[in-house]
Design a protein around this motif. Structure first.
Motif, mmCIF file in Angstrom:
data_model
loop_
_atom_site.group_PDB
_atom_site.id
_atom_site.type_symbol
_atom_site.label_atom_id
_atom_site.label_comp_id
_atom_site.label_asym_id
_atom_site.label_seq_id
_atom_site.Cartn_x
_atom_site.Cartn_y
_atom_site.Cartn_z
ATOM 1 N N SER A 160 0.824 -1.215 0.000
ATOM 2 C CA SER A 160 0.000 0.000 0.000
ATOM 3 C C SER A 160 0.848 1.250 0.000
ATOM 4 O O SER A 160 0.527 2.234 -0.672
ATOM 5 C CB SER A 160 -0.919 0.026 1.228
ATOM 6 N N THR A 161 1.931 1.226 0.754
ATOM 7 C CA THR A 161 2.801 2.396 0.813
ATOM 8 C C THR A 161 3.443 2.660 -0.549
ATOM 9 O O THR A 161 3.513 3.805 -1.004
ATOM 10 C CB THR A 161 3.889 2.185 1.888
ATOM 11 N N GLN A 166 -2.338 4.868 2.625
ATOM 12 C CA GLN A 166 -3.146 3.762 2.127
ATOM 13 C C GLN A 166 -4.368 4.271 1.383
ATOM 14 O O GLN A 166 -5.496 3.899 1.668
ATOM 15 C CB GLN A 166 -3.558 2.862 3.282
ATOM 16 N N GLY A 172 -5.201 -3.385 8.582
ATOM 17 C CA GLY A 172 -4.035 -3.369 7.719
ATOM 18 C C GLY A 172 -4.022 -4.491 6.705
ATOM 19 O O GLY A 172 -2.982 -4.988 6.328
ATOM 20 N N ASP A 174 15.367 1.748 3.243
ATOM 21 C CA ASP A 174 15.749 2.789 4.205
ATOM 22 C C ASP A 174 15.881 2.237 5.622
ATOM 23 O O ASP A 174 16.459 2.873 6.495
ATOM 24 C CB ASP A 174 14.701 3.901 4.183
HETATM 25 P P1 GTP Z 1 -1.218 -5.104 3.627
HETATM 26 O O1 GTP Z 1 -2.162 -4.044 3.129
HETATM 27 O O2 GTP Z 1 -1.532 -5.562 5.004
HETATM 28 O O3 GTP Z 1 -0.950 -6.196 2.654
HETATM 29 O O4 GTP Z 1 0.175 -4.410 3.895
HETATM 30 P P2 GTP Z 1 1.006 -3.683 2.820
HETATM 31 O O5 GTP Z 1 1.876 -4.681 2.165
HETATM 32 O O6 GTP Z 1 0.150 -2.830 1.985
HETATM 33 O O7 GTP Z 1 1.952 -2.828 3.745
HETATM 34 P P3 GTP Z 1 1.845 -1.304 4.131
HETATM 35 O O8 GTP Z 1 2.079 -0.432 2.953
HETATM 36 O O9 GTP Z 1 0.628 -1.077 4.923
HETATM 37 O O10 GTP Z 1 3.148 -1.212 5.036
HETATM 38 C C1 GTP Z 1 3.315 -1.999 6.184
HETATM 39 C C2 GTP Z 1 4.180 -1.248 7.172
HETATM 40 O O11 GTP Z 1 5.490 -1.042 6.646
HETATM 41 C C3 GTP Z 1 3.654 0.131 7.495
HETATM 42 O O12 GTP Z 1 3.892 0.368 8.861
HETATM 43 C C4 GTP Z 1 4.485 1.050 6.622
HETATM 44 O O13 GTP Z 1 4.616 2.328 7.170
HETATM 45 C C5 GTP Z 1 5.808 0.326 6.593
HETATM 46 N N1 GTP Z 1 6.534 0.584 5.343
HETATM 47 C C6 GTP Z 1 6.079 0.423 4.094
HETATM 48 N N2 GTP Z 1 7.017 0.741 3.188
HETATM 49 C C7 GTP Z 1 8.106 1.131 3.890
HETATM 50 C C8 GTP Z 1 9.418 1.557 3.523
HETATM 51 O O14 GTP Z 1 9.794 1.669 2.365
HETATM 52 N N3 GTP Z 1 10.262 1.851 4.545
HETATM 53 C C9 GTP Z 1 9.911 1.742 5.838
HETATM 54 N N4 GTP Z 1 10.801 2.047 6.753
HETATM 55 N N5 GTP Z 1 8.696 1.326 6.215
HETATM 56 C C10 GTP Z 1 7.797 1.023 5.259
#
Ligand code: GTP
Length: 596
Positions: free
Chosen positions: A20-21, A41, A53, A135
């Protein structure tokens, strides 16, 4: 947009690896969402998704990206990330030519990612391996780049390194999508064929159907036809999401967008179905369509019996947005009126019961999840059992239970513990492979019934959370199963009946009788609690008769305190259920059904 200027892709990632990020960053970098409108998100609309999440519903979003070869329309198709929704994942993948394999640079690949990667490879998608979160101080991109290269072939240098958080490397990723993922191909002159990869219920607009055009063209206002049912609808609106819906003058080969026909039930617009035009329909539907099939059943009962009509209404409403949910009325001696519901899996069950409580304010008891058993009696009758209490009492010729192929990824130090767990759950080892020096993939054939019973929690706790699990159905298998009934003072408590392997029947009987002894308060008379297979008692406990007066607790005079206690007792009585002559507090049912 001509097909040459389109790229359709999805992101394959394990939960929390940052899909999502990364999607948020792409929306921002391509300018489809202005910086000031950005919220975390962006694409996860449902509250329940954001809070937990997890992404339940996939969506598509179109982003223009100006690169060396001019401006290209990038269609990003979101895929759900959980085992329960494999079919939806497979349809989302089938709508794409390429996939980003996104892996947390501090975690490495997980079972779910692997399963979806295999699905993507089966669909012939071009894979772009990407390490995310570089990072993070704990990131070890060199190690995991090697792991990824080892897995999909190629060199570790081909593995892109990005941070969805800071945006580092995301532009390079967009360029690589354009350069490496093939443009869609299709026959623009053929009758229209569009594949439905998602369909979402919207309270205001009715069902919004997401499609990928394969051949031909669809226009607003024409009549369309669903090829699985031949039902026709007027196409009220057609357009693309970027990410807000934008009506357009139609969709052509390779494009991804949405349709609105005014239907109010997602069952009329099924994932995997082919949409064509009613005037010149295509003759052959796109391959891969199947109906969603429930795998796990559970009884849902309102805690307050007068909520039953509300529960029915709530299920009728949920059904509109959930094509996989099935249910029918059911009565239980112990729990009263309720519904037997079928789900794709445990997460699906959890989502539905959470929505029932959150969106409809219902307090429910959920009975232990059961899989589907096919029973053949000695008399030759075939019975499908989704509720253990309906398991036939007479002689059984054979029973089959559903099996799954499970893949478990874990650090090598836990291999012994996990093998032991799988063994006690009647698993058969199919294979074991080292993905890297420390990470191992175990493959098991294991009864689904053993997995729905607390397996995932056990796996997590035995591996300190490091193991991940994925599974897919692998057919039915005959097994030596028996039904264990629980009796209170000789009366069967249907909600506690369970179908277990013969070798585990005794342990289950002891567990349940002991648990109930603790949960059920003393009555005026002694209450035997028994576990039985047919007429044979296999375990027994008893609750001794009550002696003490409740009021004995209040030492003398304090009248108001006495009254309070009496009222409290009355209050408690309301939430009692009678099983024969025995009063069982509602809470005892809940505790006994949910305990581990
Ligand atoms: P689902 O929707 O549950 O499948 O998760 P997702 O894969 O979409 O992950 P999401 O983007 O919600 O990120 C999960 C966690 O990792 C969050 O707390 C984000 O802030 C963190 N996060 C995502 N990308 C990065 C990154 O590039 N660097 C860091 N340090 N944290 C990240």
């Amino acid at each position: 947009t001509p097909p040459e200027s389109i790229r359709n892709f999805c992101i394959i990632a394990h939960i929390d690896h940052g899909k999502s990020t990364l999607a948020d960053r792409m929306l921002q970098i391509t300018g489809v969402v202005a910086d000031r409108d950005m919220r975390a998100q962006y694409l996860d609309r449902m509250d329940i998704e954001r809070e937990r999440g997890i992404t339940i519903k996939s969506q598509a979003v179109r982003m223009p990206w100006a690169g060396e070869a001019g401006t290209v329309a990038l269609n990003m198709i979101d895929t759900p990330g959980h085992v329960d929704f494999t079919y939806e994942v497979s349809r989302s993948l089938a709508a794409c030519e390429g996939a980003i394999l996104l892996v947390d640079a501090a975690q490495g690949i997980e079972a779910q990612t692997l399963a979806n990667l295999y699905l993507a490879l089966e669909n012939d998608l071009t894979i772009i391996p990407v390490l995310n979160k570089i990072d993070l101080p704990a990131a070890d991109p060199d190690k995991f780049a090697a792991e990824l290269a080892n897995l999909i072939g190629g060199s570790p240098d081909d593995v892109l390194r990005v941070s969805g958080k800071t945006g580092q490397g995301v532009e390079a990723l967009l360029d690589r999508i354009v350069a490496e993922i093939p443009a869609p191909k299709g026959d623009a002159k053929a009758p229209a064929r569009a594949m439905i990869f998602d369909s979402v219920y919207d309270a205001y607009r009715g069902v919004v159907t997401y499609v990928r055009m394969i051949d031909g063209h669809l226009h607003p206002r024409e009549r369309i036809q669903m090829m699985s049912t031949r039902a026709t609808h007027e196409l009220l609106e057609i357009g693309v999401s970027s990410p807000e819906p934008k009506p357009s003058t139609g969709l052509g080969v390779g494009e991804v967008g949405y349709l609105i026909t005014g239907v109010k039930d997602v069952r009329q617009s099924k994932v995997g179905d082919t949409v064509t035009t009613a005037r010149t329909p295509a003759t052959q539907a796109l391959p891969g369509y199947t109906d969603p099939k429930p795998m796990v059943y559970s009884g849902l009962y309102p805690i307050d019996g007068s909520d039953y009509p509300d529960l029915r209404e709530a299920l009728d409403k949920l059904k509109l947005s959930d094509a996989a949910l099935v249910y029918e009325p059911e009565t239980s001696v112990a729990l009263g009126f309720g519904f037997r519901c079928g789900f794709l899996g445990l997460l699906h069950l959890e989502i539905v019961s959470e929505r029932l409580s959150r969106e409809f304010g219902l307090d429910l008891i959920t009975t232990a999840p059961s899989v589907i058993y096919e029973v053949t009696t000695d008399a030759g009758a075939q019975i499908t059992v989704t509720n253990p209490s309906e398991y036939p009492d007479g002689k059984i010729a054979s029973v089959t239970e559903p099996m799954v192929k499970a893949a478990i990824l874990l650090p090598k130090d836990y291999v012994g513990t996990v093998m032991e767990l799988c063994q006690t759950r009647r698993g058969t080892l199919l294979g074991m492979e080292y993905l890297s020096e420390e990470r191992v993939e175990l493959r098991y054939n294991i009864p689904l019934g053993e997995i729905v019973f607390d397996f995932f929690d056990q796996l997590k706790s035995k591996t300190q959370g490091y193991a991940s699990l994925d599974y897919e159905p692998s057919g039915d298998q005959a097994s030596d199963l028996v039904k264990v009934d629980i009796l209170l003072q000789g009366d069967k408590v249907d909600a506690f009946s369970s179908i277990v392997h013969r070798d585990k029947a005794y342990a289950y009987g002891v567990l349940m009788t002991e648990r109930l002894k603790k949960l059920i308060p003393r009555q005026q008379f002694e209450v035997p609690i028994q576990a039985a297979i047919g007429a044979r008692i296999i375990a027994r406990e008893s609750i001794r008769a009550m002696r003490k007066d409740v009021l004995a607790k209040c030492y003398g005079g304090d009248i108001s305190r006495k009254r309070k206690l009496l009222e409290k007792q009355k209050e408690g009585k309301k939430r009692m259920k009678m099983v024969g002559r025995v009063e069982v507090p509602q809470d005892a049912f809940i505790a006994a059904l949910s305990g581990d």
